[in-house]
Design a protein around this motif. Structure first.
Motif, short mmCIF file in Angstrom:
data_model
loop_
_atom_site.label_atom_id
_atom_site.label_comp_id
_atom_site.label_asym_id
_atom_site.label_seq_id
_atom_site.Cartn_x
_atom_site.Cartn_y
_atom_site.Cartn_z
N SER A 229 1.17 -1.20 0.18
CA SER A 229 0.33 -0.28 0.16
C SER A 229 1.01 1.20 -0.19
O SER A 229 1.96 1.32 0.17
CB SER A 229 -0.74 -0.12 1.38
N ARG A 230 0.43 1.81 -1.17
CA ARG A 230 1.26 3.32 -1.02
C ARG A 230 1.11 4.15 0.99
O ARG A 230 1.75 4.88 1.05
CB ARG A 230 0.95 4.58 -1.46
N LEU A 231 0.06 3.23 1.04
CA LEU A 231 0.38 4.55 2.63
C LEU A 231 0.81 4.08 3.37
O LEU A 231 1.30 4.77 4.45
CB LEU A 231 -1.16 4.09 3.41
N LYS A 280 -7.12 17.61 -3.67
CA LYS A 280 -5.88 18.13 -2.98
C LYS A 280 -5.44 18.41 -1.73
O LYS A 280 -5.43 18.21 -0.77
CB LYS A 280 -4.88 18.62 -4.03
N ALA A 283 -7.35 15.34 0.82
CA ALA A 283 -6.48 14.68 0.35
C ALA A 283 -5.60 13.72 1.54
O ALA A 283 -5.70 12.52 2.00
CB ALA A 283 -5.61 14.25 -0.94
N PRO A 284 -5.12 14.57 2.05
CA PRO A 284 -3.95 14.01 3.06
C PRO A 284 -4.92 13.95 4.54
O PRO A 284 -3.79 13.18 5.14
CB PRO A 284 -3.59 15.70 3.81
N PHE A 286 -7.57 11.80 4.30
CA PHE A 286 -7.63 10.80 4.18
C PHE A 286 -6.52 9.69 4.44
O PHE A 286 -7.05 9.41 4.98
CB PHE A 286 -8.64 10.59 2.71
N GLU A 287 -5.58 10.26 3.91
CA GLU A 287 -4.57 9.42 3.87
C GLU A 287 -4.02 9.37 5.68
O GLU A 287 -3.53 8.32 5.53
CB GLU A 287 -3.58 10.01 3.11
N GLY A 290 -5.70 6.16 6.45
CA GLY A 290 -5.07 5.18 5.80
C GLY A 290 -6.53 4.86 4.93
O GLY A 290 -6.54 3.54 4.87
N GLU A 292 -7.45 5.41 0.55
CA GLU A 292 -7.18 5.18 -0.19
C GLU A 292 -8.42 6.19 -1.37
O GLU A 292 -9.17 5.01 -1.56
CB GLU A 292 -6.45 4.00 -1.23
#
Length: 324
Positions: A229-231, A280, A283-284, A286-287, A290, A292
């Motif tokens: 996962s990119r996270l 944008k 997004a931070p 949500f990330e 954890g 996507e």
């Protein structure tokens, strides 16, 4: 006698007047608060995503969007509430693969139809899951865990949703382990017992478990997806472990309305929800949970849901889980 053309010209103003109330009604949406039903308890990953989404959607629509948590029966209680609600756009359902992909195979009697009773509005993204253990358990890798479980038959795992249920059963089948499933009503109490050492492990969504992993209250071993996962790029996939080659379970998140919801309302909601997912600025947030985030059109989401129902039917069957 007037010509047909003359009669049509005379009728057009009347037709416009007749259509005006309907156009006005569509333009006026929303004219009252919107309820966003969530099938899991406060503190779950889906709840956290829903609260961010509800605030952003409310700001966009200039309306109050209220999150309504209705946990229980693996999400079936909430799903039934939404399925029976008026299809007017004022009851929405933020849910996951639990209610729309897995439950049809996990439950003998389902009080709703995941396809027929809902209108897909927007897919919001994925909720990556990870395998976590109590830090006192003497394991650091998935291979360690498998070896430990083989010398401790009957080792238990907690679950608070269908992804946790199916992931645990799949782990047991693929690695040839004798595991005991301990189901919970939702993720928070399941995680609490793993932290306390009452149950040694569970599969939990990153959104719900990441804070406890960072605090050292849980130890994360791997993610359930086929790729990293990119996270959480530092966590390997379970599929990297030889016994678990091919392990690939992904939890998705999306918004539905009751069946036959007005097309113009669905289109407007999809437009706003897709913008939120791609924002944008959001997004931070949500990330950090954890999550996507990304969007899909109602048509794309509808096709995706149909495909996931087939996929999860096979996952449940292959895991050897009997419906209850």
């Amino acid at each position: 006698m007037p010509s047909l053309t003359t009669l049509l010209r005379a009728a057009l103003p009347l037709l416009s007047l007749a259509a005006a109330p309907f156009a006005a009604a569509a333009d006026a949406y929303p004219s009252k608060p919107i309820r966003m039903v969530v099938p899991f308890a406060a503190g779950s990953g889906t709840d956290a995503v829903a609260r961010i989404t509800a605030k952003e959607l409310g700001d966009a629509l200039k309306a109050n969007v209220v999150v309504d948590n209705r946990p229980g029966a693996n999400g079936a209680i909430a799903a039934e509430i939404v399925a029976q609600a008026a299809p007017d756009g004022y009851t929405l359902f933020m849910t996951t693969n639990t209610t729309h992909s897995a439950n049809p195979s996990l439950m003998k009697k389902l009080p709703y139809d995941p396809i027929r009773d809902f209108t897909p509005v927007a897919r919001m993204g994925n909720l990556p899951f990870m395998l976590v253990v109590n830090p006192k358990l003497p394991v650091k890798t998935v291979a360690d865990l498998i070896a430990y479980a083989r010398t401790h038959p009957g080792m238990s795992y907690a679950s608070g949703n269908s992804t946790g249920i199916v992931s645990g059963a799949t782990l047991g089948r693929m690695a040839g382990l004798d595991l005991l499933h301990v189901p919970y009503k939702s993720t928070p109490p399941a995680m609490t017992d793993v932290i306390a050492g009452q149950v040694p492990m569970m599969f939990v969504d990153v959104a719900a478990g990441i804070a406890n992993v960072k605090a050292g209250k849980l130890r994360a071993l791997a993610v359930t997806t086929a790729q990293r996962s990119r996270l959480l790029p530092e966590l390997p996939p379970l599929a990297d472990t030889p016994e678990l080659k091919g392990f690939d379970i992904t939890s998705w998140n999306g918004v539905f309305a009751p069946a036959k919801a007005p097309a113009e309302v669905v289109e407007r909601l999809n437009r706003e929800l897709s913008r939120i997912a791609a924002s944008k600025e959001v997004a931070p947030r949500f990330e950090a949970l954890g999550f996507e985030a990304f969007g899909q059109s109602p048509k794309q989401f509808s096709g995706f849901v149909a495909g996931e129902l087939v996929k999860w039917t096979k996952l449940v069957k292959d895991a050897g889980i009997q419906p209850e």
